[in-house]
Motif scaffolding. Structure first.
Motif, PDB file in Angstrom:
ATOM      1  N   SER A 290       0.856  -1.190   0.000  1.00  0.00           N
ATOM      2  CA  SER A 290       0.000   0.000   0.000  1.00  0.00           C
ATOM      3  C   SER A 290       0.886   1.232   0.000  1.00  0.00           C
ATOM      4  O   SER A 290       1.823   1.321   0.805  1.00  0.00           O
ATOM      5  CB  SER A 290      -0.905   0.020   1.230  1.00  0.00           C
ATOM      6  OG  SER A 290      -1.535   1.302   1.351  1.00  0.00           O
ATOM      7  N   PRO A 291       0.616   2.225  -0.850  1.00  0.00           N
ATOM      8  CA  PRO A 291       1.462   3.421  -0.898  1.00  0.00           C
ATOM      9  C   PRO A 291       1.182   4.418   0.220  1.00  0.00           C
ATOM     10  O   PRO A 291       1.852   5.450   0.304  1.00  0.00           O
ATOM     11  CB  PRO A 291       1.097   4.032  -2.262  1.00  0.00           C
ATOM     12  CG  PRO A 291      -0.326   3.629  -2.473  1.00  0.00           C
ATOM     13  CD  PRO A 291      -0.448   2.252  -1.873  1.00  0.00           C
ATOM     14  N   ASP A 292       0.214   4.106   1.097  1.00  0.00           N
ATOM     15  CA  ASP A 292      -0.211   5.085   2.094  1.00  0.00           C
ATOM     16  C   ASP A 292       0.395   4.863   3.480  1.00  0.00           C
ATOM     17  O   ASP A 292       0.204   5.699   4.373  1.00  0.00           O
ATOM     18  CB  ASP A 292      -1.733   5.078   2.222  1.00  0.00           C
ATOM     19  CG  ASP A 292      -2.416   5.398   0.898  1.00  0.00           C
ATOM     20  OD1 ASP A 292      -1.888   6.244   0.164  1.00  0.00           O
ATOM     21  OD2 ASP A 292      -3.463   4.782   0.620  1.00  0.00           O
ATOM     22  N   LEU A 293       1.108   3.764   3.684  1.00  0.00           N
ATOM     23  CA  LEU A 293       1.583   3.425   5.028  1.00  0.00           C
ATOM     24  C   LEU A 293       2.958   4.040   5.289  1.00  0.00           C
ATOM     25  O   LEU A 293       3.978   3.361   5.424  1.00  0.00           O
ATOM     26  CB  LEU A 293       1.610   1.907   5.209  1.00  0.00           C
ATOM     27  CG  LEU A 293       0.235   1.229   5.118  1.00  0.00           C
ATOM     28  CD1 LEU A 293       0.353  -0.262   5.331  1.00  0.00           C
ATOM     29  CD2 LEU A 293      -0.740   1.853   6.105  1.00  0.00           C
ATOM     30  N   TRP A 294       2.964   5.367   5.369  1.00  0.00           N
ATOM     31  CA  TRP A 294       4.184   6.099   5.708  1.00  0.00           C
ATOM     32  C   TRP A 294       3.804   7.322   6.520  1.00  0.00           C
ATOM     33  O   TRP A 294       2.654   7.762   6.514  1.00  0.00           O
ATOM     34  CB  TRP A 294       4.970   6.495   4.457  1.00  0.00           C
ATOM     35  CG  TRP A 294       4.227   7.340   3.463  1.00  0.00           C
ATOM     36  CD1 TRP A 294       3.387   6.906   2.488  1.00  0.00           C
ATOM     37  CD2 TRP A 294       4.249   8.775   3.351  1.00  0.00           C
ATOM     38  NE1 TRP A 294       2.881   7.966   1.768  1.00  0.00           N
ATOM     39  CE2 TRP A 294       3.401   9.131   2.273  1.00  0.00           C
ATOM     40  CE3 TRP A 294       4.905   9.794   4.037  1.00  0.00           C
ATOM     41  CZ2 TRP A 294       3.201  10.450   1.885  1.00  0.00           C
ATOM     42  CZ3 TRP A 294       4.715  11.117   3.643  1.00  0.00           C
ATOM     43  CH2 TRP A 294       3.867  11.434   2.591  1.00  0.00           C
ATOM     44  N   ASP A 295       4.797   7.878   7.229  1.00  0.00           N
ATOM     45  CA  ASP A 295       4.548   8.987   8.142  1.00  0.00           C
ATOM     46  C   ASP A 295       5.404  10.187   7.780  1.00  0.00           C
ATOM     47  O   ASP A 295       6.576  10.050   7.384  1.00  0.00           O
ATOM     48  CB  ASP A 295       4.855   8.571   9.585  1.00  0.00           C
ATOM     49  CG  ASP A 295       3.916   7.472  10.070  1.00  0.00           C
ATOM     50  OD1 ASP A 295       2.709   7.610   9.846  1.00  0.00           O
ATOM     51  OD2 ASP A 295       4.413   6.481  10.645  1.00  0.00           O
ATOM     52  N   ALA A 296       4.815  11.366   7.939  1.00  0.00           N
ATOM     53  CA  ALA A 296       5.507  12.636   7.727  1.00  0.00           C
ATOM     54  C   ALA A 296       5.769  13.291   9.081  1.00  0.00           C
ATOM     55  O   ALA A 296       5.172  12.902  10.096  1.00  0.00           O
ATOM     56  CB  ALA A 296       4.660  13.551   6.843  1.00  0.00           C
ATOM     57  N   PRO A 297       6.635  14.275   9.125  1.00  0.00           N
ATOM     58  CA  PRO A 297       6.903  14.965  10.395  1.00  0.00           C
ATOM     59  C   PRO A 297       5.655  15.663  10.931  1.00  0.00           C
ATOM     60  O   PRO A 297       4.779  16.079  10.178  1.00  0.00           O
ATOM     61  CB  PRO A 297       7.984  15.984  10.016  1.00  0.00           C
ATOM     62  CG  PRO A 297       8.617  15.435   8.781  1.00  0.00           C
ATOM     63  CD  PRO A 297       7.509  14.742   8.052  1.00  0.00           C
TER      64      PRO A 297
END
Length: 409
Positions: A290-297
């Motif tokens: 899934s391309p959505d499973l990441w976190d930003a600051p």
């Protein structure tokens, strides 16, 4: 573009009998003949030459002015921006090869660029600087075409190699050819300056070309990009804007049009942050499906809670303060940890206009977070080289992750 080779050779003789003019002509004839003999295809060739030690004539083929050939190919005035950039990139590559041989042209302008045998070539080396050439420039004498001349060439105290000046003149020439002008506006091509506008020639592609010209016309020679880097940036711009995607515009729209009015710091920081999400999405897709499973600051930390770079010592960051490296901006994105305990991190460090991009694969277990792999690649934050650096990191991480199959989360 058509070629006029075969319509008759051109005989070149000295313009006058002034000792300096004669010495320059003799040197031009000998050196251009030597370049032809060496197979330099980017220079207008010498077909025949007076065999005397001080040649009084040489013969060159008939060639079209590059400006005329560009207009003919595009069928419009001014010509297609992409066609202009492609030709100037070829010229920059030629001048880069010449600079490796300690040759500086010093008279780059549209009137000295030609089209021959289906390629752009450089002509008229009458005031060029050659290796081991006798001093033929008077102290304080201006060298180069008035409207295309670099600032440092207007007043000279002693002879010097003039490679940064050729970059300035070639950037000015690109602008003139793209706009169909006779002369360029004066000074550095600041992105914010309305007189240096490229948007209406190519839309967002024109906006992305503007920082390259700004870097190529930096006032101080030491701040100017090299001819080789100028060529590289133009080639990357061409790769990122294929034929048919660079079109003239009438009405402005979109967020990127606002960039020229932003302060430099905000502009560079925004550009850095725009680079990173595409990499984070690719890493998340590969790790989680899934391309959505990441976190930003969150907030001003510059990184997600509990995530940091692990391999800083191996990246050889430059020291720019008593405290070590003090970045102008820092931004880090991270995927979530997958079933195998892996996460991928992409980070950008901004130092002036330089974007130092880092990618890491980290392994997380109950007791520690360890670095499995880390890479650094650099580019100018506003130029195609930054995107190329990010794309190379994406390929490196993808190749490494593909060696270990993804487990079902």
């Amino acid at each position: 573009m058509s070629t006029l080779r075969g319509q008759g050779p051109v005989l070149k003789r000295p313009r006058n009998n002034h000792p300096t003019a004669l010495a320059r002509f003799h040197e031009e004839a000998r050196q251009m003949a030597a370049l032809t003999a060496a197979g330099e295809h980017g220079v207008l060739p010498v077909l025949d030459i007076d065999k005397a030690a001080a040649p009084e004539w040489f013969v060159m083929p008939q060639a079209r002015l590059l400006a005329d050939a560009l207009r003919e190919r595009s069928g419009q005035e001014p010509p297609c921006l992409r066609d202009v950039v492609a030709s100037i990139a070829d010229i920059a590559e030629t001048l880069g090869r010449l600079s490796d041989q300690e040759i500086a042209h010093r008279d780059i302008k549209p009137a000295n660029l030609f089209w021959l045998d289906q390629r752009p070539v450089v002509g008229d080396f009458g005031i060029a600087a050659w290796p081991r050439r006798p001093a033929l420039t008077l102290t304080g004498e201006n060298i180069g075409p008035m409207y295309f001349i670099a600032p440092e060439m207007r007043e000279r105290q002693k002879p010097a190699r003039d490679f940064p000046a050729d970059v300035w003149s070639l950037a000015k020439t690109l602008f003139v050819l793209a706009h169909g002008l006779k002369y360029p506006p004066e000074g550095t091509h600041y992105v914010q300056g309305p007189e240096f506008d490229l948007w209406h020639l190519g839309g967002n592609a024109g906006l992305r070309l503007a920082p390259i010209l700004e870097a190529a016309t930096a006032y101080r020679p030491r701040d100017r990009i090299s001819m080789t880097d100028f060529c590289t940036e133009l080639r990357l711009w061409l790769d990122q804007h294929p034929e048919g995607t660079v079109n003239a515009q009438t009405f402005r729209k979109g967020f990127e049009v606002m960039e020229p009015v932003f302060a430099q710091y905000e502009r560079y920081g925004a550009a850095l942050r725009r680079l990173l999400p595409e990499a984070a999405r690719q890493f998340a897709q590969q790790l989680h499906g899934s391309p959505d499973l990441w976190d930003a600051p969150e907030g001003d930390r510059g990184r997600p809670e509990g995530v940091k770079l692990l391999g800083e010592e191996q990246y050889d960051f430059p020291i720019n303060s008593n405290e070590g490296m003090e970045p102008d901006d820092f931004w880090l994105l991270s995927t979530r940890v997958d079933s195998a305990g892996r996460r991928a991190v992409i980070a950008g460090v901004l130092l002036g206009t330089d974007a130092l991009l880092i990618a890491e694969i980290q392994r997380v277990d109950q007791n520690a977070v360890v670095l499995e792999n880390g890479w650094r690649r650099d580019g100018h934050v506003l130029m195609p080289s930054a995107q190329a650096a990010r794309d190379e990191l994406m390929a490196l991480v993808s190749a490494k992750l593909s060696q270990t199959p993804r487990l079902t989360d």
